[in-house]
Design a protein around this motif. Sequence first.
Motif, PDB file in Angstrom:
ATOM      1  N   GLN A   1       0.899   9.967  -1.997  1.00 26.07           N
ATOM      2  CA  GLN A   1       0.348   8.571  -1.859  1.00 26.07           C
ATOM      3  C   GLN A   1      -0.241   8.130  -3.477  1.00 26.07           C
ATOM      4  O   GLN A   1      -1.023   9.138  -3.807  1.00 26.07           O
ATOM      5  CB  GLN A   1      -0.778   8.278  -1.001  1.00 26.07           C
ATOM      6  N   SER A   2      -0.062   6.992  -3.869  1.00 22.71           N
ATOM      7  CA  SER A   2      -0.622   6.517  -4.987  1.00 22.71           C
ATOM      8  C   SER A   2      -1.237   4.995  -4.482  1.00 22.71           C
ATOM      9  O   SER A   2      -0.290   4.175  -4.615  1.00 22.71           O
ATOM     10  CB  SER A   2       0.178   6.616  -6.208  1.00 22.71           C
ATOM     11  N   HIS A   3      -2.343   5.192  -4.705  1.00 23.78           N
ATOM     12  CA  HIS A   3      -3.186   3.904  -4.387  1.00 23.78           C
ATOM     13  C   HIS A   3      -2.602   3.192  -3.274  1.00 23.78           C
ATOM     14  O   HIS A   3      -2.375   1.876  -3.278  1.00 23.78           O
ATOM     15  CB  HIS A   3      -3.239   3.011  -5.676  1.00 23.78           C
ATOM     16  N   GLY A   4      -2.269   3.879  -2.426  1.00 23.25           N
ATOM     17  CA  GLY A   4      -1.881   3.267  -0.861  1.00 23.25           C
ATOM     18  C   GLY A   4      -0.361   2.987  -0.720  1.00 23.25           C
ATOM     19  O   GLY A   4       0.255   2.722   0.471  1.00 23.25           O
ATOM     20  N   GLU A   5       0.324   3.723  -1.639  1.00 22.03           N
ATOM     21  CA  GLU A   5       2.195   3.632  -1.601  1.00 22.03           C
ATOM     22  C   GLU A   5       2.500   4.762  -1.763  1.00 22.03           C
ATOM     23  O   GLU A   5       2.044   5.575  -2.616  1.00 22.03           O
ATOM     24  CB  GLU A   5       2.263   2.575  -2.678  1.00 22.03           C
ATOM     25  N   ARG A   6       3.506   4.921  -1.237  1.00 27.63           N
ATOM     26  CA  ARG A   6       4.383   6.098  -1.466  1.00 27.63           C
ATOM     27  C   ARG A   6       5.192   6.385  -2.674  1.00 27.63           C
ATOM     28  O   ARG A   6       5.856   5.475  -2.685  1.00 27.63           O
ATOM     29  CB  ARG A   6       5.078   6.448   0.002  1.00 27.63           C
ATOM     30  N   CYS A   7       4.948   7.194  -3.364  1.00 27.83           N
ATOM     31  CA  CYS A   7       5.892   7.725  -4.363  1.00 27.83           C
ATOM     32  C   CYS A   7       6.768   8.859  -3.823  1.00 27.83           C
ATOM     33  O   CYS A   7       6.401   9.949  -3.445  1.00 27.83           O
ATOM     34  CB  CYS A   7       4.972   8.252  -5.607  1.00 27.83           C
ATOM     35  N   ALA A   8       8.046   8.429  -4.070  1.00 24.98           N
ATOM     36  CA  ALA A   8       9.061   9.619  -3.849  1.00 24.98           C
ATOM     37  C   ALA A   8       9.330  10.647  -4.722  1.00 24.98           C
ATOM     38  O   ALA A   8       9.215  10.356  -5.954  1.00 24.98           O
ATOM     39  CB  ALA A   8      10.393   8.972  -3.621  1.00 24.98           C
TER      40      ALA A   8
END
Length: 315
Positions: free
Chosen positions: A9-16
């Motif tokens: 997670q980076s600032h509430g969003e998923r990084c694949a």
Amino acid sequence: MVSIDSSFQSHGERCAATLMLPSQGTRPPVIIMAHGFGAIRAAGLSAFAERFVAEGYAAYLFDYRNFGDSEGKPRHWVSPRRHLQDWAAAIAHMSSLPEVDADRMVLWGTSFSGGHVIQTAAADHRVRAVIAQVPHVSGLASMKQVPFHLLLRMMLAAMRDLCGSVIRREHYSPIIGRHGDMAALTGDDAWHGYARLLPAGTAWENKVLSRIFLEVPLYSPIRHAHKVAAPTLIVAGTHDTITPASAARRASRRIPYCEFHLVEGNHFELHLHDEPAFASSIAAQLAFLNRHVGVAPIALEKSGRDHRAGSGSRP
């Protein structure tokens, strides 16, 4: 070799992201990798990662937010600030995994991300080593390659994008173009070389939010180079018209423990596994890693290699 999906997670969003581990050995050093301007991890990073894993290192490849398999809207948003946040989140994630040795963590970046790893290492002294290939180190040096009339068009496109974002009508510009086109990267090297990075059938679009044209001139990781404590390797191309070797060399002189390696080739030839420039670049990178990081002895014994593990000490 074992590949594991390992998103964060980076600032509430998923990084694949994908963690690639050698089939033998335990808790290897880990090399965190992300791509350059507008590119995704599927675009040629595995050619480098597979070589690293074959030598006993782990490789961790991730997509920035708004790109590739990662979450985030609007799509195709290149932003140094956001990318640096994703690098910090990737480091935090790797530090929590028992499969790798986080005390021997290496940052690997190329082109735009080559600048990101320099700036990230300047702020985070847990990083054990840095590899920056054809790095973007100076916004002004990169913009000098662009004719004035195209710069003006870029600025107008950026303002249109910022104004449109208020009502969610973003404006996009091409990432690559031919000579004379209004695009982030232009010329025969960019037009043909970038496309060769993409595997057949890859879902990639030649566009980027135009607001990046306001950020690039102001983004100069060279300003932070003197703060990098980790041993660093900078690899540059003799015929690079996108991130000039002269700027990369200047950055290398500011980093306290830095090796500079000049390879015969242009910006994209260093990325392509069937080019001599790639062979020269990866050889320099592996030699650097073995000197400054080293693979744990258990991995070498099990693989039957007749090499001595590096001490991992800093110069």
